[in-house]
Scaffold this active site. Structure first.
Site, PDB file in Angstrom:
ATOM      1  N   LYS A 187       9.367  -1.675  -4.262  1.00 19.75           N
ATOM      2  CA  LYS A 187       7.983  -2.139  -4.421  1.00 19.75           C
ATOM      3  C   LYS A 187       7.889  -3.569  -3.952  1.00 19.75           C
ATOM      4  O   LYS A 187       8.868  -4.315  -4.019  1.00 19.75           O
ATOM      5  CB  LYS A 187       7.580  -2.067  -5.902  1.00 19.75           C
ATOM      6  CG  LYS A 187       6.089  -2.025  -6.128  1.00 19.75           C
ATOM      7  CD  LYS A 187       5.532  -0.653  -5.858  1.00 19.75           C
ATOM      8  CE  LYS A 187       4.078  -0.528  -6.212  1.00 19.75           C
ATOM      9  NZ  LYS A 187       3.731   0.894  -6.375  1.00 19.75           N
TER      10      LYS A 187
HETATM   11  N1  GLU Z   1       1.671   2.565  -3.947  1.00 17.91           N
HETATM   12  C1  GLU Z   1       1.710   3.968  -4.141  1.00 17.91           C
HETATM   13  C2  GLU Z   1       2.491   4.313  -5.418  1.00 17.91           C
HETATM   14  O1  GLU Z   1       2.577   3.535  -6.325  1.00 17.91           O
HETATM   15  C3  GLU Z   1       2.220   4.709  -2.916  1.00 17.91           C
HETATM   16  C4  GLU Z   1       3.623   4.403  -2.511  1.00 17.91           C
HETATM   17  C5  GLU Z   1       4.001   4.995  -1.162  1.00 17.91           C
HETATM   18  O2  GLU Z   1       3.249   5.752  -0.593  1.00 17.91           O
HETATM   19  O3  GLU Z   1       5.100   4.655  -0.710  1.00 17.91           O
HETATM   20  O4  GLU Z   1       2.951   5.400  -5.592  1.00 17.91           O
END
Ligand code: GLU
Length: 489
Positions: free
Chosen positions: A125
């Site tokens: 993240k």
């Molecule tokens: N930000 C989204 C999540 O928390 C998508 C993450 C992604 O597609 O890699 O799942």
């Protein structure tokens, strides 16, 4: 010695299991507590559990961008929770209060989420501590590109190693800037587009990615309502039709989830909570109308035909059938949990319920469809986009017309054999070959159905599994552990 260590760890775990937090745990502590609660039920070595729990690394960068005649310093993070599969995957968030603990908790959830829905990625993240509304588009582009540059040069953005996506405060536009920045720095990488997902269609994106998380929430609820035993556990009856919904957050996830449920499943959205207040209408709000009012005026205030409530969070406590927190983490706490009446909560956002609130609600019998499953639609469709980028061809491009031709033949055969015309109302639908969007929806639906079925099997059949959250954590941890074991680590 190992036996003694095991015993010590088991004692600690038992203490953890009986431990109701006395003060409100932070988001990161909540994810840890939930992890420990599941880990207690698993017969794997304490050392391996700890390896799976911890975040592998977090890179912090402070960089300067000259804007409006002076140098501004920004702080950003990219955290890698687990590399048991590569690339690692997870969004990049732009928000003023982004911090290392939050990014690490979100990265851990990404590892668990991917494992649970069988998306072959590790978890990661990113975050940039910035209020995107403070800057105009050109400025934001320069800031985003500079942040991306810092991450790209350390392979923290890379199609084979680390693939970001949109999250709170970011969307297609930022992903297009990131992809372009990567291409400028890797001019001969034929797979460059796969360095980030959630891109616009014309930049290698995939149909259906924008609404994927909201669509996933809808598919998750549809699957829940296919199981009468689970519906009864929540004290509900019947189908989704007519269910009264309160949604918190009309951003990308909340907006799409609520709109689909209202327009396609007959739900009544009686409450919408936003940053600046809440709207309530017992007869049901039009999600589309509220959203367009928000887009025009920048606020939900002044929306005609609904009651405006200044303290929007009070609407979380409104009696309803399904509560959908689709915004920030930590909105349902030990303080307000006793006043929450919804028998079913689906966590469309990451971490909306603290571990303390979770324990209270669980003991009271509230059914919670947990974040690591409920919002996995986004990363699932990101996976499809990444595969599309690596294969360099749109899904369905080779087989669509061939499929249509074969269907046409079958219909002709049926008509010849029966001497009757195939019903017109079914014909067009049957003949139409699958588009990329059809295939994305089919893959997403299958993922959400399978994920729920696996969780509910643990919930109903495994000793000590009290709720869907622990079922989800258990499945995910077991899979990651099996991956480590077979890799010989
Ligand atoms: N930000 C989204 C999540 O928390 C998508 C993450 C992604 O597609 O890699 O799942």
């Amino acid at each position: 010695m190992i036996g003694m260590l095991n015993q010590k760890h088991m004692l600690e775990e038992t203490a953890m299991k009986d431990h109701m937090p006395s003060v409100e745990p932070s988001f990161r502590q909540s994810v840890d507590l939930m992890f420990q609660r599941a880990a207690c039920l698993l017969d794997i070595s304490p050392g391996l559990k700890e390896k799976i729990r911890v975040c592998n690394s977090t890179y912090t960068v402070r960089f300067g961008v000259r804007l409006r005649g002076e140098m501004h310093t920004f702080t950003g993070y990219r955290s890698v929770h687990s590399e048991h599969h590569e690339p690692v995957k997870g969004g990049i968030r732009f928000a003023s209060d982004v911090n290392q603990d939050e990014v690490e908790a979100l990265a851990a959830l990404m590892s668990l989420k991917c494992a649970l829905v069988e998306v072959p990625f590790g978890g990661s993240k990113g975050g940039l501590a910035i209020n995107p509304h403070d800057w105009d588009e050109d400025e934001l582009e320069r800031i985003t590109r500079r942040f991306a540059y810092e991450l790209i040069k350390r392979d923290l953005i890379n199609p084979a190693q680390n693939v970001p996506a949109p999250d709170m405060g970011t969307g297609e536009r930022e992903m297009a800037w990131i992809a372009d920045q990567y291409k400028r720095m890797h001019t001969s990488d034929i797979n460059a587009s796969a360095c980030v997902t959630g891109k616009p269609l014309n930049q290698g994106g995939i149909a259906g990615r924008i609404e994927a998380t909201g669509r996933g929430v809808q598919y998750a609820l549809r699957e829940f309502f296919r199981h009468p035993e689970d519906i009864a556990r929540a004290g509900l009856t019947g189908s989704l039709d007519g269910k009264r919904i309160v949604v918190q957050g009309l951003g990308n996830v909340g907006y799409h989830a609520a709109r689909f449920l209202e327009e396609e499943d007959g739900c009544r959205v009686i409450g919408i909570i936003e940053r600046d207040g809440g709207l309530f209408d017992e007869r049901g709000l039009s999600v589309e109308a509220v959203k367009s009012h928000m887009m025009q005026t920048g606020s939900i205030q002044g929306f005609a035909g609904a009651t405006f409530i200044g303290k929007g969070a009070a609407l979380l406590e409104e009696p309803c059938d399904i509560l959908i927190p689709a915004a920030l983490e930590g909105v349902i706490t030990m303080e307000n949990a006793p006043r929450i009446h919804a028998p079913l909560i689906i966590e469309a956002g990451n971490g909306p319920i603290t571990a303390g609130a979770d324990q209270f609600l669980r003991e009271r019998g509230t059914v919670i469809i947990p974040d690591l499953y409920a919002n996995a639609g986004g990363v699932t469709v990101s996976y499809f986009e990444w595969v599309k980028n690596l294969s360099h061809i749109r899904f369905g491009r080779m087989e669509r017309r061939r499929e249509e031709a074969r269907h046409q033949l079958l219909l002709q055969g049926i008509e010849e054999l029966t001497g009757q015309a195939f019903p017109e109302r079914l014909k067009a639908d049957y003949l139409r070959g699958a588009s990329e969007l059809d295939m994305v929806r089919s893959g997403l639906d299958d993922t959400m159905r399978t994920g729920y079925q696996q969780m509910r099997a643990y919930w109903h059949d495994r000793d000590g599994v009290e709720d869907l959250r622990i079922a989800g954590y258990l499945i995910a941890i077991e899979r990651i552990a099996a991956n480590y074991a077979s890799a010989g680590l």
